[in-house]
Motif scaffolding. Structure first.
Motif, PDB file in Angstrom:
ATOM      1  N   GLN A  10      57.290  92.338  55.322  1.00 16.11           N
ATOM      2  CA  GLN A  10      58.260  93.551  55.447  1.00 16.11           C
ATOM      3  C   GLN A  10      57.923  94.433  56.178  1.00 16.11           C
ATOM      4  N   LEU A  11      56.677  94.949  56.275  1.00 19.09           N
ATOM      5  CA  LEU A  11      56.210  96.206  56.917  1.00 19.09           C
ATOM      6  C   LEU A  11      56.283  95.621  58.500  1.00 19.09           C
ATOM      7  N   VAL A  12      55.827  94.477  58.768  1.00 17.37           N
ATOM      8  CA  VAL A  12      56.103  94.001  60.230  1.00 17.37           C
ATOM      9  C   VAL A  12      57.283  93.790  60.565  1.00 17.37           C
ATOM     10  N   ALA A  36      49.344  80.038  57.017  1.00 22.27           N
ATOM     11  CA  ALA A  36      49.808  81.618  56.810  1.00 22.27           C
ATOM     12  C   ALA A  36      50.756  81.324  55.520  1.00 22.27           C
ATOM     13  N   ASP A  37      51.046  82.134  54.909  1.00 22.50           N
ATOM     14  CA  ASP A  37      52.231  82.464  54.037  1.00 22.50           C
ATOM     15  C   ASP A  37      53.599  82.776  54.885  1.00 22.50           C
ATOM     16  N   ALA A  77      51.613  89.764  77.934  1.00 21.97           N
ATOM     17  CA  ALA A  77      52.757  89.985  77.169  1.00 21.97           C
ATOM     18  C   ALA A  77      54.002  88.961  77.442  1.00 21.97           C
ATOM     19  N   ARG A  78      53.712  87.900  77.452  1.00 20.98           N
ATOM     20  CA  ARG A  78      54.651  86.911  77.341  1.00 20.98           C
ATOM     21  C   ARG A  78      54.800  86.265  76.097  1.00 20.98           C
ATOM     22  N   TRP A  79      53.873  86.189  75.366  1.00 19.09           N
ATOM     23  CA  TRP A  79      53.746  85.771  74.041  1.00 19.09           C
ATOM     24  C   TRP A  79      52.369  86.372  73.239  1.00 19.09           C
ATOM     25  N   VAL A  80      52.618  87.328  72.550  1.00 18.52           N
ATOM     26  CA  VAL A  80      51.543  88.110  71.818  1.00 18.52           C
ATOM     27  C   VAL A  80      51.508  87.333  70.412  1.00 18.52           C
ATOM     28  N   LEU A  81      50.250  87.253  69.830  1.00 21.29           N
ATOM     29  CA  LEU A  81      50.099  86.613  68.399  1.00 21.29           C
ATOM     30  C   LEU A  81      49.536  87.709  68.063  1.00 21.29           C
ATOM     31  N   VAL A  82      49.738  88.093  66.799  1.00 20.89           N
ATOM     32  CA  VAL A  82      49.085  89.055  65.947  1.00 20.89           C
ATOM     33  C   VAL A  82      48.771  88.238  64.592  1.00 20.89           C
ATOM     34  N   ASP A  83      47.291  88.275  64.394  1.00 20.41           N
ATOM     35  CA  ASP A  83      47.137  87.350  63.104  1.00 20.41           C
ATOM     36  C   ASP A  83      46.617  88.311  62.137  1.00 20.41           C
ATOM     37  N   LEU A  84      47.467  88.442  60.914  1.00 22.44           N
ATOM     38  CA  LEU A  84      47.202  89.361  59.979  1.00 22.44           C
ATOM     39  C   LEU A  84      46.623  88.599  58.556  1.00 22.44           C
ATOM     40  N   GLY A  85      46.124  87.487  58.970  1.00 31.40           N
ATOM     41  CA  GLY A  85      45.879  86.518  57.682  1.00 31.40           C
ATOM     42  C   GLY A  85      46.779  86.036  57.039  1.00 31.40           C
ATOM     43  N   ASP A  86      47.456  86.233  56.102  1.00 31.41           N
ATOM     44  CA  ASP A  86      48.766  85.792  55.223  1.00 31.41           C
ATOM     45  C   ASP A  86      49.926  85.800  56.254  1.00 31.41           C
ATOM     46  N   VAL A  87      49.908  86.669  57.061  1.00 30.30           N
ATOM     47  CA  VAL A  87      51.178  86.943  57.769  1.00 30.30           C
ATOM     48  C   VAL A  87      50.491  86.796  59.512  1.00 30.30           C
ATOM     49  N   VAL A  88      51.546  86.036  60.171  1.00 28.88           N
ATOM     50  CA  VAL A  88      51.225  85.569  61.454  1.00 28.88           C
ATOM     51  C   VAL A  88      52.374  85.959  62.445  1.00 28.88           C
ATOM     52  N   VAL A  89      52.273  87.119  63.245  1.00 27.78           N
ATOM     53  CA  VAL A  89      53.524  87.519  63.944  1.00 27.78           C
ATOM     54  C   VAL A  89      53.278  86.927  65.621  1.00 27.78           C
ATOM     55  N   HIS A  90      54.379  86.377  65.836  1.00 32.87           N
ATOM     56  CA  HIS A  90      54.681  85.916  67.236  1.00 32.87           C
ATOM     57  C   HIS A  90      55.600  86.877  67.830  1.00 32.87           C
TER      58      HIS A  90
END
Length: 115
Positions: A10-12, A36-37, A77-90
């Motif tokens: 939710q925060l993301v 990830a979840d 900055a064409r595809w940024v991946l942020v790995d937060l463990g249980d949440v992976v952001v694309h």
């Protein structure tokens, strides 16, 4: 302090929305993948916006005590991946999101949030 996966997702989503991310979608991967979840997928319309979205997600996650396990793609900055463990952001640039269409690859996942 540990943030729960649901809260982190939710925060993301809120962080991405605050930077005017487009088509924010959260997929629940529980029972489908061990990666990830949740996947949170969104896009920006320029490299600058993609970087701003990813930076805001990183900042807010760290403020809540989440550990950034990986951050890749900020330089182009064409595809940024942020790995937060249980949440992976694309965070995609609009053109790359249309091309890769990763929602299709994870079509078995339940859509939790679509903004």
């Amino acid at each position: 302090m540990t943030i729960q996966p649901d809260e982190l997702m939710q925060l993301v989503v809120y962080a991405a929305e605050d930077k005017k991310a487009m088509d924010v979608t959260a997929l629940n991967l529980r029972g489908i993948s061990l990666i990830a979840d949740y996947f949170v997928i969104c896009h920006g319309n320029s490299e600058t916006q993609v970087q701003a979205i990813a930076t805001e997600i990183k900042k807010r996650s760290e403020e809540r005590g989440a550990r950034i396990r990986g951050l890749e793609g900020m330089d182009t900055a064409r595809w940024v991946l942020v790995d937060l463990g249980d949440v992976v952001v694309h965070v995609f640039h609009r053109d790359e999101r249309e091309y890769y269409n990763i929602e299709r690859l994870w079509s078995d996942a339940k859509v939790v949030e679509r903004v």
